[in-house]
Scaffold this motif. Structure first.
Motif, short mmCIF file in Angstrom:
data_model
loop_
_atom_site.label_atom_id
_atom_site.label_comp_id
_atom_site.label_asym_id
_atom_site.label_seq_id
_atom_site.Cartn_x
_atom_site.Cartn_y
_atom_site.Cartn_z
N VAL A 110 0.85 -1.19 0.00
CA VAL A 110 0.00 0.00 0.00
C VAL A 110 0.89 1.24 0.00
O VAL A 110 1.81 1.36 0.82
CB VAL A 110 -0.95 0.00 1.21
CG1 VAL A 110 -1.82 1.26 1.20
CG2 VAL A 110 -1.81 -1.26 1.21
N ALA A 111 0.62 2.16 -0.92
CA ALA A 111 1.36 3.43 -0.98
C ALA A 111 0.65 4.45 -0.08
O ALA A 111 -0.50 4.81 -0.33
CB ALA A 111 1.41 3.93 -2.42
N ARG A 112 1.34 4.91 1.00
CA ARG A 112 0.73 5.81 1.98
C ARG A 112 1.06 7.27 1.71
O ARG A 112 0.65 8.16 2.45
CB ARG A 112 1.18 5.42 3.37
CG ARG A 112 0.84 3.97 3.74
CD ARG A 112 1.35 3.62 5.12
NE ARG A 112 0.71 4.44 6.14
CZ ARG A 112 -0.45 4.14 6.71
NH1 ARG A 112 -1.10 3.04 6.34
NH2 ARG A 112 -0.97 4.91 7.64
N GLY A 113 1.83 7.54 0.65
CA GLY A 113 2.19 8.91 0.32
C GLY A 113 3.54 9.31 0.89
O GLY A 113 4.03 8.73 1.87
N ASP A 114 4.17 10.30 0.28
CA ASP A 114 5.45 10.83 0.72
C ASP A 114 6.53 9.75 0.79
O ASP A 114 7.41 9.78 1.64
CB ASP A 114 5.30 11.53 2.08
CG ASP A 114 6.48 12.46 2.37
OD1 ASP A 114 7.11 12.91 1.39
OD2 ASP A 114 6.76 12.71 3.56
N GLY A 115 6.41 8.75 -0.10
CA GLY A 115 7.43 7.71 -0.17
C GLY A 115 7.28 6.59 0.82
O GLY A 115 8.17 5.74 0.92
N TYR A 116 6.18 6.57 1.59
CA TYR A 116 6.00 5.51 2.59
C TYR A 116 5.14 4.39 2.00
O TYR A 116 4.13 4.64 1.33
CB TYR A 116 5.34 6.06 3.85
CG TYR A 116 6.29 6.85 4.71
CD1 TYR A 116 7.12 6.20 5.62
CD2 TYR A 116 6.38 8.24 4.58
CE1 TYR A 116 8.02 6.93 6.39
CE2 TYR A 116 7.27 8.96 5.34
CZ TYR A 116 8.09 8.31 6.25
OH TYR A 116 8.97 9.01 7.00
N GLY A 158 -9.03 -6.89 3.33
CA GLY A 158 -7.71 -6.30 3.48
C GLY A 158 -7.52 -4.96 2.81
O GLY A 158 -6.55 -4.25 3.11
N LEU A 159 -8.42 -4.58 1.90
CA LEU A 159 -8.30 -3.30 1.20
C LEU A 159 -9.63 -2.58 1.19
O LEU A 159 -10.69 -3.20 1.32
CB LEU A 159 -7.82 -3.50 -0.24
CG LEU A 159 -6.34 -3.85 -0.46
CD1 LEU A 159 -6.09 -4.08 -1.95
CD2 LEU A 159 -5.42 -2.75 0.07
N ASP A 160 -9.56 -1.26 0.99
CA ASP A 160 -10.75 -0.43 0.82
C ASP A 160 -10.67 0.27 -0.52
O ASP A 160 -9.58 0.52 -1.05
CB ASP A 160 -10.86 0.62 1.93
CG ASP A 160 -11.09 -0.01 3.31
OD1 ASP A 160 -11.88 -0.98 3.36
OD2 ASP A 160 -10.48 0.46 4.29
N GLY A 161 -11.83 0.57 -1.07
CA GLY A 161 -11.86 1.29 -2.33
C GLY A 161 -11.19 2.63 -2.22
O GLY A 161 -11.35 3.35 -1.23
N GLY A 162 -10.41 3.00 -3.24
CA GLY A 162 -9.73 4.28 -3.25
C GLY A 162 -8.31 4.24 -2.74
O GLY A 162 -7.56 5.21 -2.93
N VAL A 170 0.87 -0.53 -5.01
CA VAL A 170 1.97 -0.64 -5.97
C VAL A 170 1.66 -1.77 -6.95
O VAL A 170 1.23 -2.86 -6.56
CB VAL A 170 3.30 -0.92 -5.24
CG1 VAL A 170 4.43 -1.10 -6.24
CG2 VAL A 170 3.61 0.20 -4.27
N VAL A 171 1.86 -1.50 -8.24
CA VAL A 171 1.59 -2.51 -9.27
C VAL A 171 2.85 -2.93 -10.00
O VAL A 171 2.78 -3.79 -10.88
CB VAL A 171 0.55 -1.98 -10.27
CG1 VAL A 171 -0.79 -1.80 -9.62
CG2 VAL A 171 1.02 -0.71 -10.93
N SER A 172 4.00 -2.35 -9.67
CA SER A 172 5.24 -2.78 -10.31
C SER A 172 6.40 -2.51 -9.37
O SER A 172 6.35 -1.62 -8.54
CB SER A 172 5.47 -2.02 -11.63
OG SER A 172 5.74 -0.66 -11.39
N SER A 173 7.43 -3.32 -9.51
CA SER A 173 8.69 -3.16 -8.75
C SER A 173 8.50 -3.35 -7.25
O SER A 173 9.24 -2.79 -6.45
CB SER A 173 9.31 -1.78 -9.02
OG SER A 173 9.51 -1.58 -10.39
N GLN A 174 7.50 -4.17 -6.84
CA GLN A 174 7.33 -4.41 -5.40
C GLN A 174 8.58 -5.07 -4.81
O GLN A 174 8.95 -4.79 -3.68
CB GLN A 174 6.12 -5.32 -5.15
CG GLN A 174 4.79 -4.77 -5.61
CD GLN A 174 4.41 -5.33 -6.96
OE1 GLN A 174 5.26 -5.43 -7.84
NE2 GLN A 174 3.16 -5.68 -7.12
#
Length: 401
Positions: free
Chosen positions: A335-341, A362-366, A370-374
């Motif tokens: 999950v991308a939390r913003g600001d590189g986190y 485990g996830l919510d809409g919106g 990450v879809v690449s380079s995990q």
């Protein structure tokens, strides 16, 4: 991985470190150039310097840009399930006819003699001499003559009824022996017994099997199968479905059939029935798809591709299938939390189709994932953890001196 390059010993009181976006194993205490590629070094943030409100790991922006890390938003939508499998065209067993005689005899003349020949219903297949059939024809004429004599003598009704019943009984025996009504009428009109009888095709189609190399002169036993005729106006496709797809299938379901011989053309078909048991070797279930073949372009033993679409999940949380990392029984997304986190999170996957994966827990809409380079983020996070551990160990060593 090559050994880490550090310009000076790490000091417990000096926690600032710099790394290269292209070579994250390069670590230095001071800003400067990468000794490998000469790019500017960027600050490294450790778990000790990361904001407490953002759990997970932080990856520097230069790293994200260099390795093309992409993210996408979790969306809701319908997920139809597309199933694609292969099979082999075969005869429609419901349209395969066995040509056999109900009497013994010899084939004296064969009108068809090759597998693959096309015949039509009512066409003469061969002429057969049968002593039993000749005898029955004589009996029929004798019964007819006897009835005619009784009528000439004005016999009483009981005798006439009994003689007529005998005529009908012998005529029925000829019909049961596969003589046609027209052949029997010809016998009655000419009062001439035919030494050989023409045997007619019971159906239209192709000769797909025959007994022996040549039919002429063959001696036939009662009930012996001489030929098999298959009507190819409809064919079956014998296909294999994987176990995971069985829940979506039912008899009568429409499918699309294609073959390599005619690219771009589709035939409509329907699942006719399933075999009762799974194939233990392939773990697949065999189904038979009936497909119309009025123009006879399709041929048995061709390879075919069978495709069908079924309703899957409605209003489902959908993510790209590549975004889900599988490890044993666990499925994880980043999950991308913003600001590189970034935060790894365990999810429960549902249906998957056409590159999309349903997530049931485990996830919510919106949310952004990450879809690449995990795997690169994972490597970078391991590096961040190693740096934090190294700084902690050096701090403990410094306090002990």
């Amino acid at each position: 991985m090559p050994p880490k390059i550090v310009s000076a010993d790490v000091d417990a009181g000096h926690t600032d470190l710099y790394t290269c976006s292209m070579h994250p194993h390069v670590l230095q205490h001071e800003p400067g150039d990468c000794p490998i590629c000469r790019m500017d070094l960027v600050p490294v943030e450790t778990e000790a310097t990361a904001p407490a409100a953002s759990p997970g790991v932080r990856v520097n922006r230069g790293f994200l840009q260099s390795f093309g890390v992409r993210t996408t938003r979790v969306e809701r939508g319908a997920l139809p399930v597309a199933i694609r499998t292969v099979g082999t065209l075969a005869h429609n067993e419901r349209n395969v006819f066995s040509v056999n005689t109900k009497f013994g005899g010899w084939i004296e003349r064969a009108r068809v003699n090759n597998v693959g020949e096309r015949v039509t219903a009512g066409e003469v297949l061969f002429e057969i001499y049968s002593p039993d059939l000749v005898t029955t024809q004589h009996e029929h004429l004798t019964a007819m003559n006897y009835l005619a004599r009784l009528r000439e003598r004005d016999a009483h009704d009981g005798a006439l009824l009994q003689a007529a019943s005998l005529v009908d009984a012998v005529r029925a025996r000829l019909l049961y022996a596969d003589m046609t009504a027209q052949q029997i009428e010809a016998l009655q009109a000419t009062r001439q017994v035919s030494r050989t009888v023409e045997f007619l095709s019971p159906a239209s189609g192709f000769i797909v099997e025959k007994t022996g190399d040549s039919l002429e002169g063959m001696r036939l036993e009662r009930g012996m199968t001489v030929l098999k005729i298959a009507d190819h106006s409809t064919l079956w496709v014998e296909v294999e479905f994987f176990e995971r797809d069985i829940r979506h299938l039912r008899e009568g379901q429409g499918v699309s059939v294609t073959v390599d011989a005619f690219p771009g053309r589709h035939w409509d078909g329907a699942i006719t029935f399933f075999r009762p048991a799974m194939n233990p070797g392939t773990r697949t279930l065999t189904a038979f798809v009936e497909v119309d073949n009025a123009d006879l372009r399709l041929r048995p033993r061709m390879f075919a591709t069978v495709e069908l679409a079924v309703p899957g999940a409605a209003d489902a949380l959908l993510v790209p299938a590549d975004a889900v990392l599988h490890s044993g029984d666990q499925a994880v997304v980043v999950v991308a939390r913003g600001d590189g986190y970034f935060t790894p999170r365990e999810v429960r996957p549902g249906l998957a189709s056409d590159g999309l994966q349903q997530v049931t827990e485990g996830l919510d809409g919106g949310e952004e994932i990450v879809v690449s380079s995990q795997f690169l983020i994972d490597s970078e996070s391991n590096l961040q953890a190693a740096i934090a551990q190294l700084l902690g160990e050096r701090a403990e060593a410094g306090s002990g001196r």
